[in-house]
Design an enzyme around this catalytic site. Sequence first.
Site, PDB file in Angstrom:
ATOM      1  N   ALA A  97      41.910  37.607  38.402  1.00 24.89           N
ATOM      2  CA  ALA A  97      42.935  38.383  39.092  1.00 24.89           C
ATOM      3  C   ALA A  97      42.962  37.922  40.543  1.00 24.89           C
ATOM      4  CB  ALA A  97      42.579  39.865  39.013  1.00 24.89           C
ATOM      5  N   GLU A 114      40.327  36.813  30.325  1.00 25.99           N
ATOM      6  CA  GLU A 114      40.893  37.939  29.570  1.00 25.99           C
ATOM      7  C   GLU A 114      42.264  37.584  28.994  1.00 25.99           C
ATOM      8  OE1 GLU A 114      39.978  40.633  32.901  1.00 25.99           O
ATOM      9  OE2 GLU A 114      39.178  41.971  31.366  1.00 25.99           O
TER      10      GLU A 114
END
Length: 700
Positions: A67, A109
């Site tokens: 992220a 992810e």
Amino acid sequence: MNLIMDDSVKYHVQDDIAVITINNPPVNALGHAVRAGLVAAIERAEADNAVAGVLIHAQGRTFPAGADIKEFDKPLLDPSLPAVCDRIEACTKPVIAALHGTVLGGGFEVALASHYRIAAAQAKIGFPEVNLGLLPGAGGTQRAPRLCGAAFALGLMLSGKQIGAFFAKKRGLIDEVTKGNILDAGLAMARDVIAKGTGVRRTLERRDGLKDPIANQSAIKDARSGIEGSVLLAPAKIIDCVEASLLLPDEAGKIFESIAFEDCLASDQSVALRHVFISERMAANVPELATGKVRNISSVGVIGGGTMGAGIAVSLLDGDLDVVMLERDAASLEAGLGRVVAVFERSVVKKRITEEDKNRKLARLAGTLNMSDLAGVDLAIEAVIEDRAIKEEVFAQLDAVLKSGAILATNTSYLDIDELASSISRPQDVVGLHFFSPANIMKLLEIVVPDATSDDVVASGFALAKRLGKIGVRVGVTDGFIGNRILKVYRLAAEYMVEDGASPYQVDRAMRGYGFGLGPFQVYDLAGLDIAWAQRKRHAATRDPDIRYTEFGDKMCEAGWFGQKVGRGFYHYEAGSRQGKEDQAVLDLIADARGAKGIKPRRFGDAEIQRRCVSAMANEGAKLLAQGIALRPSDIDVVMIHGYGFPRWRGGPMQVADQVGLMQLRSDLRRFDTADTQIWHPVEMLDPLILNGQGFGALN
Ligand code: 3HC
Ligand code: NAI
């Protein structure tokens, strides 16, 4: 058909495969535009009848490395990363992720949410969130255990370490590894999946890792006992989430994870750890880089082969540089070279390097007693004893032999480098390279910039730090630079408290409780009390009589209690043991010193001890900023974390001050400022910051 949807996510259709290319340099972080682009691309692929399968890959050096850390402090913009991952997984056409580079955190992810995964042989995979006080919050804690089981998933998430692609495949996290071109291999895999009609394969519906519930439960139990006593929030939450993946239906598990992620994200620990991550990278951003040209450094002379010289030589050899070590006599040279060899031999025994690595490194090392043998080096680093006359003599000799353009560096801890620089004919080539002991291990390098130093030399210092895998921090000339100046007030605060009634053992316990590996008096014992004693004696004649002086350290040295090396300091050490025991004789000596000054001992709580120590550090840090010695508060935090054991998860003294608030810091300082004014008197620069409602962070 070739369609570009967004700069950061490109989309085109090749045969019947929708190719989604993430393009957000430098590390393809999953910022808002990328997230939005990914969802749009998946929806486009799903709606397009000509598309039978989807390939997600990334341009540049890596698949997303996570992220976007810089977005965590801002309001979250939809779509969130968990929503992106869910959208990918819900895609009705098979999604293949082609991985290369560092496939980390949210990037991994995204891969886990895809239906099939292929990785380049060199790819590294991991969940580094824990290093930021976070957990994998986009479904990672729920999906990974379903593929590889709880034990392996926990190992990855709790360590934050990266694993290789082959290992990841072995553990079921990756389907295939390719040594060829990753995009071609990804396309081939997509074609294969489409041809075979294997269709979508959702990780959350898989049970491969859940087959052995007893092993999984015992992994949870082991992990919990492994973190017993830890104050860190994220590891405990990671374990809870992985447990949830074993016990809850996937939707409930994801909600559990998202609440835990929010808790971590909002925690002071994560704020601090993210601050450190950004600060470490910001430190290299110094004004001189704009104009300075990096000089080539391939060979280095190291003068002095003692503790520091030998460690510096090892670090340089690890950076694949040629090293010539110069010592004052044959025996010292032999000892210095021996220290270097011993470090590499230990590394071979510990299997950190191979015998060939060792030989390759040592082949770059030479020793000499003749200064003229350094004539060809690009950089000379002196690490002789801390004596101004000797260092000036060494610098004069270097000045006479070094080629033009060579850099002259000193590893001095305290001496005035401006004076050293002006003592030779080329002050523009002089810089301080202050390594920390053990120099081959400690990541910090204070790059001390005297007035006359050229920008090229500063830029070269930072380039060298990078090459050695160190974090360079720019520092102006002052007694003790950033780190030792702050260490000095830390020690003073601790010593004053001891003189006022605390025991050194209580102070050490309180500071260990705060998160330091060792308390200040344990560090004294380790380093040797005689070093500071010698320095105090040197400064005795010029000491300001108005500044409070504690005598107990001198009295201990007079008794020969120099610390661990003699078996006795603040602690008593049984023969061969590094584990010190509390010593009543030390307490008696301190009580006598107190009594002699008529000080009535008072009680200190651990919280006050911690607060005093850290406030003193932050106040001194502010002085360093006001004097222009440190460029920014975050640099001070980096120095204290990497050089002095300040707990990383607290973010450094300046970050702590920001978390408690500068108003609170100033009020604490004022309260403490009844005596010992030189460490407690609040620095004036606090006032405008407080008035503007700002913290030190505003100066970063
Ligand atoms: N977000 C934003 N910027 C990032 C970033 C990230 N995740 N990772 C790296 N960067 C930036 C750095 O700040 C640096 O910026 P700068 O050039 O302006 O200083 C630049 O990318 C290059 O980084 P490095 O200097 O660190 O380059 P290296 O080649 O040495 O290392 C790396 C590359 C291994 C990817 C390293 O940067 C790294 O470990 N990054 C952090 C990875 C990480 O922690 N990912 C997890 C994020 S949290 C998450 O994903 C939550 C999710 O589960 C919901
Ligand atoms: P040390 O005493 O272990 O080593 C000094 C070495 O210099 C000895 O091997 C000595 O033989 C050699 N030497 C002395 N005069 C010489 C000369 N004229 N020519 C060549 N070699 C000579 O000392 P240490 O601890 O390695 O410290 C060296 C420098 O590094 C000092 O300036 C010290 O302040 C600084 N420093 C020390 C740190 C530490 O933790 N020990 C940390 C950071 C800096």
